[in-house]
Write an enzyme that holds these catalytic residues in place. Structure first.
Site, PDB file in Angstrom:
ATOM      1  N   LYS A  11      29.707  40.071  42.333  1.00  0.00           N
ATOM      2  CA  LYS A  11      30.411  38.944  42.948  1.00  0.00           C
ATOM      3  C   LYS A  11      29.788  38.607  44.314  1.00  0.00           C
ATOM      4  O   LYS A  11      28.947  39.355  44.832  1.00  0.00           O
ATOM      5  CB  LYS A  11      31.894  39.304  43.074  1.00  0.00           C
ATOM      6  CG  LYS A  11      32.589  39.493  41.708  1.00  0.00           C
ATOM      7  CD  LYS A  11      34.079  39.780  41.900  1.00  0.00           C
ATOM      8  CE  LYS A  11      34.781  39.957  40.563  1.00  0.00           C
ATOM      9  NZ  LYS A  11      36.248  40.165  40.734  1.00  0.00           N
ATOM     10  N   TYR A  51      37.643  32.367  34.411  1.00  0.00           N
ATOM     11  CA  TYR A  51      38.910  33.034  34.746  1.00  0.00           C
ATOM     12  C   TYR A  51      40.115  32.283  34.156  1.00  0.00           C
ATOM     13  O   TYR A  51      41.188  32.270  34.771  1.00  0.00           O
ATOM     14  CB  TYR A  51      39.064  33.137  36.263  1.00  0.00           C
ATOM     15  CG  TYR A  51      38.277  34.268  36.897  1.00  0.00           C
ATOM     16  CD1 TYR A  51      38.434  35.591  36.487  1.00  0.00           C
ATOM     17  CD2 TYR A  51      37.407  34.028  37.959  1.00  0.00           C
ATOM     18  CE1 TYR A  51      37.731  36.632  37.081  1.00  0.00           C
ATOM     19  CE2 TYR A  51      36.700  35.063  38.575  1.00  0.00           C
ATOM     20  CZ  TYR A  51      36.878  36.359  38.128  1.00  0.00           C
ATOM     21  OH  TYR A  51      36.190  37.395  38.729  1.00  0.00           O
ATOM     22  N   ASN A 114      36.266  42.605  45.368  1.00  0.00           N
ATOM     23  CA  ASN A 114      36.113  43.893  44.681  1.00  0.00           C
ATOM     24  C   ASN A 114      34.761  44.041  43.980  1.00  0.00           C
ATOM     25  O   ASN A 114      34.631  44.806  43.027  1.00  0.00           O
ATOM     26  CB  ASN A 114      37.291  44.140  43.739  1.00  0.00           C
ATOM     27  CG  ASN A 114      37.374  43.138  42.607  1.00  0.00           C
ATOM     28  OD1 ASN A 114      36.541  42.239  42.507  1.00  0.00           O
ATOM     29  ND2 ASN A 114      38.380  43.284  41.766  1.00  0.00           N
ATOM     30  N   HIS A 117      32.551  42.128  38.485  1.00  0.00           N
ATOM     31  CA  HIS A 117      33.357  41.754  37.327  1.00  0.00           C
ATOM     32  C   HIS A 117      32.776  42.457  36.108  1.00  0.00           C
ATOM     33  O   HIS A 117      31.560  42.573  35.988  1.00  0.00           O
ATOM     34  CB  HIS A 117      33.309  40.235  37.083  1.00  0.00           C
ATOM     35  CG  HIS A 117      33.887  39.850  35.747  1.00  0.00           C
ATOM     36  ND1 HIS A 117      35.231  39.623  35.568  1.00  0.00           N
ATOM     37  CD2 HIS A 117      33.314  39.727  34.522  1.00  0.00           C
ATOM     38  CE1 HIS A 117      35.450  39.357  34.291  1.00  0.00           C
ATOM     39  NE2 HIS A 117      34.307  39.405  33.636  1.00  0.00           N
ATOM     40  N   GLU A 128      32.483  35.702  27.512  1.00  0.00           N
ATOM     41  CA  GLU A 128      31.861  35.587  28.839  1.00  0.00           C
ATOM     42  C   GLU A 128      30.332  35.534  28.739  1.00  0.00           C
ATOM     43  O   GLU A 128      29.688  34.782  29.481  1.00  0.00           O
ATOM     44  CB  GLU A 128      32.344  36.746  29.719  1.00  0.00           C
ATOM     45  CG  GLU A 128      33.834  36.627  30.030  1.00  0.00           C
ATOM     46  CD  GLU A 128      34.470  37.888  30.593  1.00  0.00           C
ATOM     47  OE1 GLU A 128      33.756  38.900  30.778  1.00  0.00           O
ATOM     48  OE2 GLU A 128      35.698  37.854  30.836  1.00  0.00           O
TER      49      GLU A 128
HETATM   50  P1  DAT Z   1      39.527  42.957  36.748  1.00  0.00           P
HETATM   51  O1  DAT Z   1      38.502  42.237  37.600  1.00  0.00           O
HETATM   52  O2  DAT Z   1      39.626  44.415  37.114  1.00  0.00           O
HETATM   53  O3  DAT Z   1      39.329  42.723  35.265  1.00  0.00           O
HETATM   54  P2  DAT Z   1      41.720  41.069  36.584  1.00  0.00           P
HETATM   55  O4  DAT Z   1      41.024  40.483  35.398  1.00  0.00           O
HETATM   56  O5  DAT Z   1      43.161  41.444  36.404  1.00  0.00           O
HETATM   57  O6  DAT Z   1      40.945  42.348  37.133  1.00  0.00           O
HETATM   58  O7  DAT Z   1      41.664  40.030  37.799  1.00  0.00           O
HETATM   59  C1  DAT Z   1      40.512  39.266  38.035  1.00  0.00           C
HETATM   60  C2  DAT Z   1      40.235  39.268  39.509  1.00  0.00           C
HETATM   61  O8  DAT Z   1      41.308  38.600  40.197  1.00  0.00           O
HETATM   62  C3  DAT Z   1      40.163  40.661  40.139  1.00  0.00           C
HETATM   63  O9  DAT Z   1      38.878  41.211  40.006  1.00  0.00           O
HETATM   64  C4  DAT Z   1      40.562  40.380  41.560  1.00  0.00           C
HETATM   65  C5  DAT Z   1      41.584  39.268  41.435  1.00  0.00           C
HETATM   66  N1  DAT Z   1      42.946  39.800  41.400  1.00  0.00           N
HETATM   67  C6  DAT Z   1      43.552  40.423  40.366  1.00  0.00           C
HETATM   68  N2  DAT Z   1      44.804  40.794  40.655  1.00  0.00           N
HETATM   69  C7  DAT Z   1      45.016  40.367  41.935  1.00  0.00           C
HETATM   70  C8  DAT Z   1      46.121  40.432  42.828  1.00  0.00           C
HETATM   71  N3  DAT Z   1      47.282  41.015  42.479  1.00  0.00           N
HETATM   72  N4  DAT Z   1      45.952  39.912  44.062  1.00  0.00           N
HETATM   73  C9  DAT Z   1      44.800  39.321  44.441  1.00  0.00           C
HETATM   74  N5  DAT Z   1      43.725  39.222  43.636  1.00  0.00           N
HETATM   75  C10 DAT Z   1      43.822  39.736  42.403  1.00  0.00           C
HETATM   76 MG    MG Z   2      39.508  40.980  34.172  1.00  0.00          MG
END
Ligand code: DAT
Ligand code: MG
Length: 134
Positions: A11, A51, A114, A117, A128
């Site tokens: 990212k 997303y 974070n 991805h 994806e």
């Molecule tokens: P991951 O990237 O571990 O698959 P995800 O698909 O649930 O996680 O979410 C996509 C991204 O969105 C994640 O990398 C960071 C952001 N995100 C997820 N949950 C969040 C939250 N509660 N607050 C802020 N950002 C969040």
């Molecule tokens: Mg995810």
């Protein structure tokens, strides 16, 4: 379990911080194979497509601003159980909760920023990979 392909992306924070090589090195040392790689800027349309499952979530505006804030490095990795193996190497979504030794656990503190991805299943990997390399 068979050979799988998965979609991994460094990212904008990871690119800005010069951690592309670190991320690639961790997957390579695990024994996975880098199949494809490209650097690109994600615009709003692409972010909403990639997303799609998160567009209605309260954190989406922050996620959108962040993921469009600079270039990303998109990759296809292959290997035995690659989808779950890559997720394990990445660590938990929130870097504060991610275990030391994982990418997010070693390099992050903020849930938005974070670093990486990774596809969460075989179907999302196919979807994806098609978005970024199809
Ligand atoms: P991951 O990237 O571990 O698959 P995800 O698909 O649930 O996680 O979410 C996509 C991204 O969105 C994640 O990398 C960071 C952001 N995100 C997820 N949950 C969040 C939250 N509660 N607050 C802020 N950002 C969040
Ligand atoms: Mg995810």
């Amino acid at each position: 379990m068979a050979i799988q392909n998965t979609f991994i992306m460094v990212k904008p924070d990871g690119v800005r911080r010069g951690l592309v090589g670190e991320v690639i090195s961790r997957f390579e040392r695990k024994g996975l194979t880098l199949e494809k790689i490209r650097k690109l800027d994600i615009d709003e349309d692409l972010a909403r497509h990639h997303y799609a499952e998160h567009v209605e979530k309260p954190f989406f505006p922050d996620l959108l601003e962040f993921i469009t804030s600079g270039p990303v490095v998109a990759m296809q990795w292959s290997g035995e159980s690659a989808v779950s193996v890559c997720r394990d190497l990445m660590g938990a979504t929130d870097p504060k909760a991610a275990s030391p030794g994982t990418i997010r656990g070693d390099f992050g503190l903020e849930v938005t920023e974070n670093l990486v991805h990774g596809s969460d299943g075989i179907e999302s990997a196919e979807r994806e990979l098609d978005i970024f390399f199809g």
